[in-house]
Design a protein around this motif. Structure first.
Motif, mmCIF file in Angstrom:
data_model
loop_
_atom_site.group_PDB
_atom_site.id
_atom_site.type_symbol
_atom_site.label_atom_id
_atom_site.label_comp_id
_atom_site.label_asym_id
_atom_site.label_seq_id
_atom_site.Cartn_x
_atom_site.Cartn_y
_atom_site.Cartn_z
ATOM 1 N N UNK A 185 14.519 -4.277 -7.573
ATOM 2 C CA UNK A 185 12.628 -4.576 -8.523
ATOM 3 C C UNK A 185 11.736 -3.838 -7.562
ATOM 4 N N UNK A 186 11.520 -3.447 -6.098
ATOM 5 C CA UNK A 186 10.200 -2.478 -5.691
ATOM 6 C C UNK A 186 10.250 -1.335 -6.525
ATOM 7 N N UNK A 187 11.720 -0.395 -6.131
ATOM 8 C CA UNK A 187 11.547 0.816 -6.784
ATOM 9 C C UNK A 187 11.359 1.311 -7.766
ATOM 10 N N UNK A 188 11.530 -0.160 -8.880
ATOM 11 C CA UNK A 188 11.175 -0.242 -10.851
ATOM 12 C C UNK A 188 9.755 -0.001 -10.527
ATOM 13 N N UNK A 197 0.634 -0.913 -0.195
ATOM 14 C CA UNK A 197 0.182 -0.151 -0.045
ATOM 15 C C UNK A 197 0.759 1.220 0.147
ATOM 16 N N UNK A 198 2.149 1.777 0.853
ATOM 17 C CA UNK A 198 2.985 2.426 0.875
ATOM 18 C C UNK A 198 3.152 2.448 -0.131
ATOM 19 N N UNK A 199 3.377 1.513 -1.086
ATOM 20 C CA UNK A 199 4.397 1.778 -2.977
ATOM 21 C C UNK A 199 3.351 2.013 -3.538
ATOM 22 N N UNK A 200 2.156 2.290 -3.871
ATOM 23 C CA UNK A 200 0.955 2.322 -4.229
ATOM 24 C C UNK A 200 0.861 3.760 -3.821
ATOM 25 N N UNK A 201 1.216 4.241 -2.684
ATOM 26 C CA UNK A 201 0.938 5.918 -2.454
ATOM 27 C C UNK A 201 2.047 6.527 -3.269
#
Length: 323
Positions: free
Chosen positions: A295-298, A73-77
């Protein structure tokens, strides 16, 4: 300004720390969206440009919360914030074409951010040209390219991009690249959006030909994340923290206290670089979990770009397209 950094906000902080005065011609504003901090640095004069060695333009820095890579959820934000900030500097009509370029070497993980983002971009230019009746009218034509690096292709990245630009004539370029920071806490936790283009490899002392509106004739927006930090900078900052703690705990006015206070930090930095260079050269350091982090930052950056370039679609529609 011998410490390497690609971040405008760090260059400003470093200049003001070394000169003990505010920079003329550089404006900065800060705000927060929940746990996400957003800084907007504007270089508006030649004096400001010379002071922080960044071309005149806007540099938006997004500081992500800690442990963001374990929080979907934080990544989506963060992706949503990135899309909003990116939309504020994108000047495109619906029919205009955007070219997304992922800079870097896909064989080296800290430098593979650009190519990884490209693999997650919603590309639509071919669909708009070949099967226009099968997609919504509001979808903007987007194409993507991961040109590699000079050591892999034998061609300057800017030469490849310029050839593509001359052929397909996009209206905007968005470049993604890995950057260098001078603070370990900013590594893999900061996203910078710049309106002045980019010089690939400049953060690690390997400057290549500039990719900008001046060289390509169309607006270039750069998105970067610092994935490495200079080893000499880490050693220098660590010793500074040790010295500050020793000063804090020493008796003020004593001989040891006076000796610590008299240490020239700039001279100390030069000494550290001279000592380390014969053994490690220009060593750049990255965290051990860099594979998972890149991978997550991309994903964060790709989602932000997709949302910004396709305002007619929501995130769920974009995800369905990419499946």
């Amino acid at each position: 300004m011998s410490i390497r950094t690609d971040l405008a906000v760090e260059a400003k902080e470093l200049y003001e720390k070394q000169s003990s005065r505010k920079i003329q011609g550089v404006e900065i504003s800060n705000r927060k969206r929940g746990d996400i901090k957003i800084s907007n640095v504007k270089v508006v004069t030649d004096e400001g440009e010379r002071a922080i060695r960044k071309p005149k333009g806007t540099y938006i820095t997004i500081d992500m919360p800690r442990l963001i890579h374990y929080d979907a959820d934080g990544m989506d934000d963060v992706s949503q914030v990135l899309s909003e900030e990116l939309s504020s500097v994108i000047k495109l009509q619906d029919s205009m074409t955007a070219l997304v370029v992922g800079l870097g070497n896909w064989n080296i993980t800290p430098d593979a951010l650009g190519p990884k983002v490209i693999s997650k971009i919603m590309v639509t230019r071919h669909l708009k040209e070949l099967v226009p009746d099968t997609i919504d009218e509001g979808i903007r034509p987007v194409c993507a390219l991961a040109p590699g690096v000079l050591g892999l292709t034998g061609m300057e990245t800017s030469e490849i991009i310029k050839g593509v630009v001359n052929k397909i004539k996009p209206n905007l370029i968005i470049c993604i690249d890995a950057l260098a920071s001078r603070k370990m806490e900013r590594v893999n936790s900061t996203i910078q959006i710049g309106t002045t283009g980019i010089s690939p490899g400049s953060g690690v002392g390997n400057r290549r030909m500039e990719i900008s509106e001046k060289t390509l004739g169309i607006p270039v927006i750069a998105i970067g994340v610092p994935t490495v930090v200079d080893a000499a900078t880490m050693a220098n900052d660590t010793i500074d923290m040790v010295l500050d703690e020793m000063i804090r705990t020493s008796q003020e006015g004593g001989e040891f206290y006076d000796m610590l206070k008299s240490i020239d930090k700039n001279e100390k930095q030069k000494m550290i670089q001279e000592i380390l260079h014969p053994y490690v050269g220009n060593l750049m350091v990255t965290p051990k979990e860099v594979d998972m982090v890149i991978d997550s930052i991309s994903k964060i950056i790709a989602n932000g770009i997709n949302i910004a370039l396709q305002p007619a679609l929501d995130k769920d529609d974009i995800n369905k397209f990419l499946q």
